[in-house]
Design a protein around this motif. Structure first.
Motif, PDB file in Angstrom:
ATOM      1  N   ALA A 103      64.988 -15.804 -22.830  1.00 49.22           N
ATOM      2  CA  ALA A 103      64.090 -14.871 -22.194  1.00 49.22           C
ATOM      3  C   ALA A 103      64.723 -13.466 -22.184  1.00 49.22           C
ATOM      4  CB  ALA A 103      63.688 -15.353 -20.877  1.00 49.22           C
ATOM      5  N   ASN A 104      65.362 -12.901 -23.239  1.00 41.00           N
ATOM      6  CA  ASN A 104      65.855 -11.451 -23.197  1.00 41.00           C
ATOM      7  C   ASN A 104      64.690 -10.678 -23.007  1.00 41.00           C
ATOM      8  OD1 ASN A 104      64.735 -12.203 -26.049  1.00 41.00           O
ATOM      9  ND2 ASN A 104      65.246 -10.121 -26.482  1.00 41.00           N
ATOM     10  N   VAL A 105      65.231  -9.169 -22.395  1.00 39.57           N
ATOM     11  CA  VAL A 105      64.003  -8.134 -22.272  1.00 39.57           C
ATOM     12  C   VAL A 105      63.915  -7.597 -23.503  1.00 39.57           C
ATOM     13  CG1 VAL A 105      64.044  -6.074 -21.132  1.00 39.57           C
ATOM     14  CG2 VAL A 105      65.152  -7.794 -19.996  1.00 39.57           C
ATOM     15  N   PRO A 106      62.728  -7.571 -23.960  1.00 41.97           N
ATOM     16  CA  PRO A 106      62.285  -6.937 -25.379  1.00 41.97           C
ATOM     17  C   PRO A 106      62.809  -5.398 -25.596  1.00 41.97           C
ATOM     18  CG  PRO A 106      60.577  -8.063 -24.586  1.00 41.97           C
ATOM     19  CD  PRO A 106      61.345  -7.957 -23.434  1.00 41.97           C
ATOM     20  N   ARG A 152      61.488 -10.872 -28.740  1.00 50.59           N
ATOM     21  CA  ARG A 152      61.534 -11.579 -27.291  1.00 50.59           C
ATOM     22  C   ARG A 152      62.049 -13.143 -27.741  1.00 50.59           C
ATOM     23  NH1 ARG A 152      59.264 -14.845 -23.873  1.00 50.59           N
ATOM     24  NH2 ARG A 152      59.874 -14.658 -21.776  1.00 50.59           N
ATOM     25  N   ASN A 153      63.017 -13.846 -27.368  1.00 48.21           N
ATOM     26  CA  ASN A 153      63.077 -15.080 -27.357  1.00 48.21           C
ATOM     27  C   ASN A 153      62.219 -15.597 -26.371  1.00 48.21           C
ATOM     28  OD1 ASN A 153      64.073 -17.544 -27.060  1.00 48.21           O
ATOM     29  ND2 ASN A 153      66.289 -17.331 -26.757  1.00 48.21           N
ATOM     30  N   ALA A 154      61.399 -16.537 -26.998  1.00 47.79           N
ATOM     31  CA  ALA A 154      60.274 -17.287 -26.215  1.00 47.79           C
ATOM     32  C   ALA A 154      60.623 -18.260 -25.363  1.00 47.79           C
ATOM     33  CB  ALA A 154      59.171 -17.734 -27.314  1.00 47.79           C
ATOM     34  N   SER A 155      61.940 -18.783 -25.378  1.00 44.23           N
ATOM     35  CA  SER A 155      62.559 -19.857 -24.441  1.00 44.23           C
ATOM     36  C   SER A 155      63.014 -19.235 -23.283  1.00 44.23           C
ATOM     37  CB  SER A 155      63.469 -20.743 -25.149  1.00 44.23           C
ATOM     38  OG  SER A 155      64.238 -21.710 -24.558  1.00 44.23           O
ATOM     39  N   ASN A 156      63.060 -20.060 -22.274  1.00 41.50           N
ATOM     40  CA  ASN A 156      63.882 -19.543 -21.000  1.00 41.50           C
ATOM     41  C   ASN A 156      65.267 -20.295 -20.935  1.00 41.50           C
ATOM     42  OD1 ASN A 156      61.901 -17.771 -20.129  1.00 41.50           O
ATOM     43  ND2 ASN A 156      60.487 -19.754 -19.323  1.00 41.50           N
ATOM     44  N   THR A 157      65.463 -21.152 -21.832  1.00 38.47           N
ATOM     45  CA  THR A 157      66.777 -21.966 -21.786  1.00 38.47           C
ATOM     46  C   THR A 157      67.482 -21.962 -22.994  1.00 38.47           C
ATOM     47  OG1 THR A 157      65.451 -23.888 -22.179  1.00 38.47           O
ATOM     48  CG2 THR A 157      65.485 -23.396 -20.006  1.00 38.47           C
ATOM     49  N   GLU A 158      66.718 -21.896 -24.131  1.00 38.44           N
ATOM     50  CA  GLU A 158      67.535 -21.958 -25.525  1.00 38.44           C
ATOM     51  C   GLU A 158      67.857 -20.493 -26.125  1.00 38.44           C
ATOM     52  OE1 GLU A 158      68.694 -24.912 -26.477  1.00 38.44           O
ATOM     53  OE2 GLU A 158      67.920 -25.782 -24.656  1.00 38.44           O
ATOM     54  N   TRP A 159      69.112 -20.243 -26.718  1.00 36.38           N
ATOM     55  CA  TRP A 159      69.166 -19.382 -27.534  1.00 36.38           C
ATOM     56  C   TRP A 159      68.241 -19.199 -28.744  1.00 36.38           C
ATOM     57  CZ3 TRP A 159      72.715 -14.933 -26.911  1.00 36.38           C
ATOM     58  CH2 TRP A 159      73.320 -14.992 -25.568  1.00 36.38           C
ATOM     59  N   ALA A 160      68.097 -18.072 -29.310  1.00 40.20           N
ATOM     60  CA  ALA A 160      67.423 -18.002 -30.666  1.00 40.20           C
ATOM     61  C   ALA A 160      68.308 -17.243 -31.537  1.00 40.20           C
ATOM     62  CB  ALA A 160      66.160 -17.368 -30.497  1.00 40.20           C
ATOM     63  N   ARG A 161      68.157 -17.289 -33.085  1.00 36.64           N
ATOM     64  CA  ARG A 161      68.604 -16.609 -33.835  1.00 36.64           C
ATOM     65  C   ARG A 161      67.836 -16.040 -34.872  1.00 36.64           C
ATOM     66  NH1 ARG A 161      74.020 -19.035 -35.983  1.00 36.64           N
ATOM     67  NH2 ARG A 161      75.071 -17.717 -34.157  1.00 36.64           N
ATOM     68  N   MET A 162      67.987 -14.605 -35.365  1.00 37.07           N
ATOM     69  CA  MET A 162      67.282 -14.164 -36.792  1.00 37.07           C
ATOM     70  C   MET A 162      68.229 -13.641 -37.585  1.00 37.07           C
ATOM     71  SD  MET A 162      63.813 -12.538 -35.138  1.00 37.07           S
ATOM     72  CE  MET A 162      63.049 -12.388 -36.521  1.00 37.07           C
ATOM     73  N   LEU A 163      67.886 -13.566 -38.960  1.00 38.39           N
ATOM     74  CA  LEU A 163      68.368 -13.046 -39.925  1.00 38.39           C
ATOM     75  C   LEU A 163      67.672 -11.875 -40.417  1.00 38.39           C
ATOM     76  CD1 LEU A 163      70.699 -12.954 -42.308  1.00 38.39           C
ATOM     77  CD2 LEU A 163      68.874 -14.416 -43.603  1.00 38.39           C
ATOM     78  N   PHE A 164      68.401 -10.709 -40.291  1.00 46.95           N
ATOM     79  CA  PHE A 164      67.453  -9.482 -40.935  1.00 46.95           C
ATOM     80  C   PHE A 164      68.231  -8.798 -42.110  1.00 46.95           C
ATOM     81  CE2 PHE A 164      67.004  -9.699 -36.335  1.00 46.95           C
ATOM     82  CZ  PHE A 164      65.425  -9.599 -36.058  1.00 46.95           C
ATOM     83  N   MET A 165      67.362  -8.398 -43.090  1.00 50.37           N
ATOM     84  CA  MET A 165      67.742  -7.519 -44.108  1.00 50.37           C
ATOM     85  C   MET A 165      66.840  -6.253 -43.879  1.00 50.37           C
ATOM     86  SD  MET A 165      69.976  -8.473 -46.131  1.00 50.37           S
ATOM     87  CE  MET A 165      69.793  -7.184 -47.399  1.00 50.37           C
ATOM     88  N   LEU A 166      67.739  -5.240 -43.677  1.00 55.59           N
ATOM     89  CA  LEU A 166      67.000  -3.848 -43.569  1.00 55.59           C
ATOM     90  C   LEU A 166      67.371  -2.996 -44.712  1.00 55.59           C
ATOM     91  CD1 LEU A 166      68.336  -5.070 -40.780  1.00 55.59           C
ATOM     92  CD2 LEU A 166      67.471  -2.785 -39.921  1.00 55.59           C
TER      93      LEU A 166
END
Length: 191
Positions: A103-106, A152-166
């Motif tokens: 639930a990070n703050v976007p 925004r991580n949609a979960s209130n309990t679990e972490w989320a991970r993304m890979l970005f190519m900029l």
């Protein structure tokens, strides 16, 4: 905005997601065969007081990149060890992995770049400044084309991970006005 630049390497100061190991290959100068140039655990930066952790496995400074005599490796090392990190590398590319706390703050932002964002773990909401929100699941890909957006991580309990190519891109014009970077809420801290 308060940010922390604490670096961590798989310690309690990072997310609980699996450690990422980075492997960079090269060509053996004598045989021409592929060999490992380096392998190490990712170095994570605490960003926005624990809202996210970031690491850059690799970056380039131009296109096409010069791989001769490990010029690209030296350039990347200078980029990640230098003073001020930026989200995009002018004229080049950045490979970045971001772990988002539950639930990070976007943080709404725009970069002058073409970005591919892939969800590796969890579910992440792609939030656009138009008010549109899309839930992305593992394996989903977002193609950001210099637009205002947030994650925004949609979960209130679990972490989320993304890979970005900029990838840096040419200036973008909308109704005769050039779009500019707007990264005040996610500005990269100095190191």
């Amino acid at each position: 905005m308060s940010t922390s630049t604490t670096e961590a390497n798989g310690s309690a100061d990072t997310s609980p997601l699996p450690v990422i190991r980075q492997y960079v290959t090269t060509n053996d100068q004598a045989t021409g065969k592929a060999v490992l140039a380096s392998g190490r655990d990712a170095v994570w930066r605490n960003h926005r007081n624990g809202e996210a952790y970031m690491t850059e496995p690799f970056s380039t400074s131009k296109f096409p990149e010069d791989l001769n005599d490990s010029a690209d490796i030296r350039s990347h090392e200078a980029f990640v060890s230098g003073g001020e990190m930026s989200l995009v590398r002018e004229g080049g590319t950045v490979c970045r992995v971001v772990d988002f706390c539950p639930a990070n703050v976007p943080a709404m932002h725009r970069t002058r770049s073409l970005d591919y964002g892939v969800v590796l773990e969890g579910e992440v909401e792609l939030i656009l400044d138009s008010g549109e929100v899309y839930t992305m699941r593992r394996g989903d890909v977002a193609v950001q084309r210099a637009t205002m957006h947030a994650w925004r991580n949609a979960s209130n309990t679990e972490w989320a991970r993304m890979l970005f190519m900029l990838q840096d891109c040419a200036p973008v014009q909308i109704s005769g006005a050039e779009l500019v970077d707007d990264i005040n809420s996610v500005a990269m801290p100095g190191r």
